[in-house]
Design an enzyme around this catalytic site. Structure first.
Site: not given
Length: 353
Positions: A172, A199, A292
């Protein structure tokens, strides 16, 4: 003080777009605009003078563009930078370079109140600014145009009894730059496919793939449903789609529901990889905010797969790798400069690299 609003510097050459961004930011009492820059030169000067919590950075600006301004800010007065860009090809590629220069995130420029997505886009922008303003930006990785500093050769990791059949990577915040560095150091002969969940704002996945192609010899593309996963190829999750693996070694691109708010989701990918490859799975959790991937890593660990997590010192944000390490699920914690050698060593003596 802790409850004071976050201080935002807006860098945007278009008066109309600048006014819109200022209005969007000011709609949240947790944010305040402390300065407005009309070009990159002003952005650097105001960042030095005002010491904002965060800078929103346009890409195409007169006198100095957003890429160079980001480089200067990260060198002279390290401050969280979020690129706010159009979906024009030239801007996308420069935005990717700005991520490598130190920007934390890239977002699509809001289209205006007449757009049906305006409220959602505005809320996403404000939420991103609040999250990224908390990131401590104190380090920059050296550019590969400079001679790399010598680093000790790490000891070889324990040999896994099962040769990995796939590498699944999740990232991310800070991920694009980490991926660029990793791919720049992997050999063309890397013997298995690499799947990536990064992401990133909708609309930028293809641009990210194009940019990562310039990192090194491995082909990089946005994954297509059903295509065969080829050795030494890198497959990115498409915009707003999960990425996984079908049992016969083909890519699975899915519109299944988001997992804990994420699509693509690292957990979805790791679960899919665990089902398809079991103990031949190798997961890598790179720098990123949030959790995540944690539950997917738990399943992959239970299936006998191997898990590597980026270390805290080389991570921009030690969220995603940190929770995996904290849950005692990582077999190894690896600094980014050592990661390529760790991955290639997993195949030595087994017909691989």
């Amino acid at each position: 003080m802790k409850n004071d609003p976050l201080r935002i510097l807006v860098a945007e050459d278009s008066p109309t777009a600048r006014r819109l961004l200022v209005e969007i930011v000011r709609a949240d009492p947790a944010l305040t605009v402390v300065g407005e820059a009309r070009d990159g030169v002003e952005a650097v000067e105001l960042a030095q003078r005002l010491r904002p919590s965060l800078v929103t950075m346009d890409i195409q600006m007169p006198r100095m563009d957003g890429l160079e301004a980001t480089r200067r800010i990260m060198t002279e007065v390290p401050t969280p930078v979020v690129v706010v860009s159009t979906l024009v090809e030239r801007d996308i590629q420069t935005s990717m370079a700005a991520l490598r220069a130190g920007a934390l995130a890239v977002l699509q420029k809001p289209l205006g109140p007449e757009s049906p997505d305006f409220d959602a886009d505005s809320r996403r922008l404000r939420d991103t600014l609040k999250a990224m303003a908390e990131v401590k930006v104190v380090r920059r990785w050296p550019d590969r145009t400079a001679p790399p500093a010598p680093v000790p050769t790490p000891p070889a990791p324990p040999v896994s009894p099962t040769r990995p059949g796939v590498v699944a990577l999740a990232a991310s915040t800070g991920g694009p730059a980490a991926l660029f560095r990793l791919l720049s150091e992997l050999p063309a002969s890397f013997p298995v496919p690499l799947l990536v969940v990064q992401h990133i704002a909708i609309g930028f996945s293809e641009g990210l793939a194009q940019w990562l192609r310039t990192a090194g010899p491995l082909p990089v593309k946005v994954a297509e449903d059903g295509e065969p996963l080829l050795p030494g190829h890198v497959y990115l999750a498409p915009d707003d789609r999960h990425l996984g693996v079908r049992g016969e070694g083909r890519a699975e691109v899915s519109r299944a529901a988001p997992v804990n708010g994420f699509r693509p989701s690292a957990t979805w990918m790791f679960r899919s990889v665990a089902r398809a490859y079991g103990p031949a799975s190798l997961a890598v959790i790179l720098t990123g905010m949030g959790q995540d991937g944690l539950e997917g890593v738990r399943e992959l660990h239970g299936a006998g797969g191997r898990i590597l997590a980026q270390d805290e010192q080389s991570s921009v944000v030690y969220g995603m790798p940190g929770v995996v390490v904290g849950a005692n699920l990582a077999h190894e914690v690896v600094a980014l400069p050592d990661l390529a050698s760790r991955l290639t060593s997993a195949f030595r003596g087994s017909g691989g690299v």
